[in-house]
Design an enzyme around this catalytic site. Sequence first.
Site, PDB file in Angstrom:
ATOM      1  N   LYS A   1       0.790  -1.081  -0.059  1.00 28.17           N
ATOM      2  CA  LYS A   1       0.153   0.003   0.043  1.00 28.17           C
ATOM      3  C   LYS A   1       0.902   1.146   0.022  1.00 28.17           C
ATOM      4  CE  LYS A   1      -0.253   0.021   5.117  1.00 28.17           C
ATOM      5  NZ  LYS A   1      -1.109   0.039   6.186  1.00 28.17           N
TER       6      LYS A   1
ATOM      7  N   TYR B   1      17.447  30.138   7.063  1.00 31.93           N
ATOM      8  CA  TYR B   1      16.155  30.922   7.462  1.00 31.93           C
ATOM      9  C   TYR B   1      16.153  30.742   8.946  1.00 31.93           C
ATOM     10  CZ  TYR B   1      13.957  30.803   2.754  1.00 31.93           C
ATOM     11  OH  TYR B   1      13.572  31.272   1.464  1.00 31.93           O
TER      12      TYR B   1
END
Length: 363
Positions: free
Chosen positions: A35, A256
């Site tokens: 899956k 950042y």
Amino acid sequence: MNQRAVATVNLAAIRHNLAQVRRYAPNSRVMGAVKADAYGHGAVPVARTLEAAGIDALAVACMQEAQQLREAHIRAPIALLEGILSAEEATLAAYEGLQIVVNDFWQIELLERMPQGATLQVWFKLDSGMHRLGFPLSAVPKLRQVLQRNRSWRFCGWMTHLARADEPEVSATVEQIEAFDITLAGIAGARSIANSAGLLAWQQARRDWVRPGLMLYGASPLPGKTGRALGLRPALTLTSRLIAIREYPAGSAIGYGASYRCPETMKIGVAAVGYADGIPRSLASGAPVQVAGRPATIAGRVSMDMITLDLRAAPQARIGDEVVLWGEHAPAEIVAEHAGTLAYELFCGLTNRVQFEYVDPAA
């Protein structure tokens, strides 16, 4: 053109890990979870590899995933873990020969409205303590009546799912197994309990069927252990390249938010991969990577398209050198800890900007 970010999947490692599953549970049939695009590894190539290696069945979450495999001519038995969601899906499941994991009575109503003679393969999932999907244990007598009045159905067996199998010191798993066993005592039908963690840590969970997922891809579901320590081989290696190297004086802020400051004059590398490729933005400074085979660490925040690296342990690094984010020699489990997450999420989080390549050195 050199790709900025490449995920290399070693199909020989997938086969090796399936063999390890069989060593752990030699008396069980294996239903391999493919899956979520085979946990981000590529459902079709992984399923083909597992099918060729003789896996007994595959497991997907939903019809869309099953159809992808059937359209790729995967003929192995496929189980729908969430079952069917409509009458149309019930019809398609019968046509494609899928095993339907039935979790609720409304799904039974859909199946019982199918035309007489439709070939249906069903599992019944019981809720032994996960409290997510599954019939309450008290529903077993009613489920037996369902089977008696639908004798054309092929009954695959009884399934449950473990909530805390990755915590070997916790008694909840024993309680779930005992509740499942007591409820089904003397009742016919195959049993399936163990996921990867259950298979590895709880011998009593290795029943007629085991349902490995993460361990097929070479990672460990158990805290404090890597796949390597359990005899597994990581199947996916994620790499990028250095596109810049700069030297900055002590105290320089990197990236950042100035979340990292150079403790001394040092080289900072920039690799062309970021959270738009699936690197968690939460991956903290100090997280391990490899640069040209040498250890290095994340320095500063992950950006959309780039990460910055402390190269003090890799002084010979050059532009174009390979950066390994996780894989064969950089366990995803350890990297995930530095992001406050799990290897599952690292694998499933890779985006379509990453170039996938498949190798099979043993073929």
